[in-house]
Design an enzyme around this catalytic site. Structure first.
Site, PDB file in Angstrom:
ATOM      1  N   CYS A  42       0.857  -1.198   0.000  1.00 53.27           N
ATOM      2  CA  CYS A  42       0.000   0.000   0.000  1.00 53.27           C
ATOM      3  C   CYS A  42       0.887   1.241   0.000  1.00 53.27           C
ATOM      4  CB  CYS A  42      -0.922   0.017   1.219  1.00 53.27           C
ATOM      5  SG  CYS A  42      -0.029   0.169   2.792  1.00 53.27           S
TER       6      CYS A  42
ATOM      7  N   CYS B 156       3.048   1.774   2.943  1.00 49.82           N
ATOM      8  CA  CYS B 156       4.300   1.017   2.898  1.00 49.82           C
ATOM      9  C   CYS B 156       5.375   1.849   2.203  1.00 49.82           C
ATOM     10  CB  CYS B 156       4.110  -0.296   2.145  1.00 49.82           C
ATOM     11  SG  CYS B 156       2.904  -1.424   2.870  1.00 49.82           S
TER      12      CYS B 156
ATOM     13  N   ASP C  48       2.609  15.726 -30.809  1.00 49.08           N
ATOM     14  CA  ASP C  48       3.703  15.419 -31.722  1.00 49.08           C
ATOM     15  C   ASP C  48       3.135  15.440 -33.141  1.00 49.08           C
ATOM     16  OD1 ASP C  48       6.221  14.373 -32.662  1.00 49.08           O
ATOM     17  OD2 ASP C  48       5.221  12.438 -32.847  1.00 49.08           O
TER      18      ASP C  48
ATOM     19  N   ASP D 114       3.991   9.475 -30.075  1.00 49.38           N
ATOM     20  CA  ASP D 114       4.064   8.065 -30.421  1.00 49.38           C
ATOM     21  C   ASP D 114       5.476   7.501 -30.478  1.00 49.38           C
ATOM     22  OD1 ASP D 114       4.883   9.402 -32.748  1.00 49.38           O
ATOM     23  OD2 ASP D 114       4.209   7.752 -34.015  1.00 49.38           O
TER      24      ASP D 114
ATOM     25  N   ASP E  31       9.403  11.168 -27.845  1.00 49.51           N
ATOM     26  CA  ASP E  31       8.359  11.841 -27.071  1.00 49.51           C
ATOM     27  C   ASP E  31       8.323  11.374 -25.621  1.00 49.51           C
ATOM     28  OD1 ASP E  31       7.362  13.138 -29.426  1.00 49.51           O
ATOM     29  OD2 ASP E  31       6.332  11.283 -29.966  1.00 49.51           O
TER      30      ASP E  31
END
Length: 715
Positions: free
Chosen positions: A16, A19, A424, A603, A607
């Protein structure tokens, strides 16, 4: 003088966000550690430390002392972490299935067959392995937190289920204790078992999301070859990549990946740099040209001198920047555990206070004990634990229906706040592949042009071939063919000499913006213009985003002229050309410093830094693995209109999460006082623990039902 190092280490055994906070505070306490940021979502720790004062072994020992582990292996960290996560997920899956199977008969007996012989013993036998085997992680983690005077959701689960089980076992063994006082000896085995089953299911959903995380960073690291051919004297020697030194000569053959950054000293070839620049057209590399690690040599062989090796290469810097940007972000789920950290001691205090008031004021030990147990049972955070993962799960499914893949709640929370979107160009606004825009060549020469371009595998030649073949042109048989690397093709046909290529090949100044020119006997007889076509829906999507009040920028590594033309064609007023990967990320950061909420869509590997830096990151589904790994949203469609739909979905999903959290807390705000007996002095009402258990289950059902409403909400 301090020698500071910033390094990312995988962390194991975290369950969690609390933690993660414990690991972070423990690392911060180690002498020599300047700063430690632990990311629960990525299961990593980004540590800045002085290598003269502390070694990774010391940090690992500190983390191990509180029950977690730090992977410091320099060679296969990611593999160790991935194997540990997969093992943990499979074990949790088995335990959750067993919990559900064992809990069902307990619920049936507890609700409908309580009066059958030995009913309580049957329920005790079935619920015990659920609570103490399936749910042992809750008790172990609660103990870890208690040792450091902390509490989280595991603490509350352990307390409520443990006390409900102990109370039920006591009533099963000694029912006369209550019966002699005129009360029924209720048992709550089904409440304890169902709580563990529900919470385990919620954790399984969270673990599944984490286990599905792509290993694209590992793949990106694998872009560099493991061995390299170096030229030492007159001999070619194959050595491990790690052995390459600066200024060594390296030989790169066709089809091989370039291992390190450097400059060409001999030879000529085309290199696919799309993973760095984002541009699809291979770049000609001649003497003096720069080459970069991870890029692919396509044709001829060449030699280059190594200038940057190891962690200094552009590829290594991209990997490091992505890791740091990801590690600096805290997931929205952390909010729930932070609240639970306060909620747990408050509930415990209320339970104790309830018993004390009943015993001291009313002098009633029996009702005091019942009320205290009821408070703990009704306060179990099952609904709280399911609020976020169920909404995310349904939201992800809803997005998938619209070709939108969503990875976490953080991007959902920030998506609808977006006021700037960076796009982009290549592969995002445009198709990402060269096509013939226009061709001005005499019809009788088209078969000659086709025959020449068939001799080349260059992407531009392929585009011409596809165009001419689609038009039904048939190639002729050439008498003589000569490939001129970096320039084009020379051929002879019917006694005439033809050249097809760039201006350098024809040794003339081009009369137009032609990509390819054709000459016959040194006279230019035709032009071919090749472009990367804009996607049909790009203009409409950008117009829609503008209507939503979002400022749209286009960022590209392409030249100014091409960038201006594409921007104008889709209605973008703001664009930046010739941008390197780091410059894109810096531009994102500059906008964020102005208080803007920035979304980035791209893509390519080029990037990835900007995507990691952005508040909301969106990858195009046909892009690189690293772009999709970094991005919190991935579009599995070429239609940019999915972006405004994704932003709308983020608004709906985060609204559902907030509604779930509201209902989870309002239930406790109303239920806990009732369980404590605030109405008893008024009308004698005291909430039965059995009803409290049912109400707890009902709160979970209401949260799940509210999440399911997303399935039918129109985007």
């Amino acid at each position: 003088m301090a020698h500071l190092i910033k390094e990312t280490f995988p962390v194991l055994e975290m369950s969690c966000a609390a933690c993660a906070a414990s690991v972070s505070s423990m690392l911060d306490s180690v002498p020599g550690v300047q700063e430690a940021t632990v990311n629960f979502a990525n299961q990593t720790a980004l540590v800045t430390y002085d290598e003269d004062q502390v070694k990774p072994e010391a940090m690992r020992n500190a983390v191990r002392s509180i029950g977690y582990d730090l992977v410091i292996d320099t060679h296969n960290r990611e593999e160790i972490q991935q194997q540990a996560q997969q093992s943990h997920y499979q074990a949790l899956k088995i335990r959750t299935i067993i919990a559900i199977i064992l809990s069902l008969p307990v619920v049936v007996i507890g609700m409908f067959f309580m009066n059958i012989p030995y009913a309580n013993w049957f329920m005790c036998v079935l619920s015990t392995p659920v609570v103490f085997w399936v749910g042992r992680g809750f008790f172990v983690n609660a103990w870890k937190q208690a040792r450091h005077r902390k509490a989280n959701m595991d603490t509350l689960v352990a307390l409520s289920t443990g006390i409900a089980w102990i109370f039920s076992v006591f009533n099963t063994i000694n029912p006369h204790f209550w019966m002699s006082r005129g009360l029924h000896a209720h048992v709550y085995f089904e409440a304890a078992a169902v709580v563990v089953a529900f919470i385990s299911l919620g954790k399984l959903l969270e673990e599944k999301a984490k286990s599905n995380t792509s290993s694209a960073l590992k793949k990106l690291m694998g872009l560099q070859p493991k061995t390299v051919v170096v030229l030492r004297g007159n001999e070619q020697t194959e050595v491990p990549l790690e052995a390459v030194q600066v200024n060594e000569l390296i030989l790169v053959k066709p089809g091989n990946r370039i291992p390190v950054d450097g400059a060409v000293v001999e030879g000529m070839s085309y290199v696919d740099e799309s993973m760095i620049s984002g541009e699809p057209i291979p770049v000609l590399k001649e003497k003096g040209a720069k080459v970069f690690a991870g890029t692919i040599n396509q044709q001829g062989s060449f030699q280059f001198k190594a200038e940057k090796v190891g962690a200094d290469t552009v590829l290594a810097q991209i990997i490091r920047m992505v890791q740091e940007a990801q590690g600096s972000k805290a997931p929205v789920q952390q909010l729930v555990d932070k609240i639970a950290g306060i909620f747990v001691p408050v509930v415990m205090s209320i339970a104790v206070l309830t018993f004390v008031i009943w015993y001291l004021v009313a002098g009633d030990f029996t009702h005091g004990l019942l009320a205290a147990v009821t408070v703990l049972v009704i306060a179990c955070p099952c609904a709280l634990g399911l609020a976020t993962p169920t909404a995310i799960m349904v939201g992800i499914g809803r997005g998938a229906d619209h070709n939108i893949l969503i990875r976490d709640a953080e991007s959902l929370e920030k998506g609808y706040k977006t006021d700037v979107l960076l796009l982009d160009k290549t592969g995002t606004i445009t198709e990402g592949k060269p096509t013939v825009e226009s061709i001005a060549v005499k019809e009788d020469l088209l078969p000659v042009l086709l025959a020449m371009e068939l001799q080349s595998e260059h992407p531009l030649a392929v585009a011409v071939v596809h165009h001419l073949q689609a038009a039904g042109v048939q190639a002729v048989k050439l008498a003589r063919i000569e490939s001129i690397t970096g320039k084009g093709i020379a051929a002879t046909y019917n006694g005439h000499r033809y050249l097809a290529g760039n201006a350098a090949l024809l040794q003339v100044k081009p009369e137009s913006d032609a990509t390819i020119m054709l000459s016959e006997d040194d006279k230019i007889v035709g032009y071919v213009n090749i472009t990367d076509q804009v996607k049909p829906t790009s203009g409409a999507a950008i117009a829609q985003l503008k209507q939503q009040g979002i400022t749209v920028y286009m960022l590209t590594g392409d030249n100014e002229k091409t960038a201006a033309a594409v921007a104008k064609s889709v209605g973008i007023e703001h664009y930046k050309a010739g941008m390197l990967p780091g410059e894109k990320a810096a531009f994102v950061k500059s906008l964020q410093e102005q208080g803007r909420v920035v979304a980035m869509a791209g893509d390519g590997i080029n990037d990835s830094q900007a995507l990691a830096q952005a508040d909301v990151s969106i990858a195009m589904g046909k892009g690189s693995d690293i772009a999709m790994d970094v991005a919190k949203m991935t579009l599995i469609t070429a239609d940019l209109q999915a972006i405004p739909r994704a932003l709308a979905l983020s608004k709906l999903t985060v609204r559902t999460i907030r509604q779930n959290l509201f209902w989870a807390f309002i239930y406790n705000l109303i239920g806990i006082p009732l369980a404590a007996g605030v109405l008893y002095p008024v009308n004698g009402f005291l909430l039965d623990p059995m009803i409290a258990g049912a109400a707890m289950a009902l709160s979970s059902v209401s949260v799940v039902s509210n999440s399911l409403r997303l399935k039918w909400t129109k985007l």
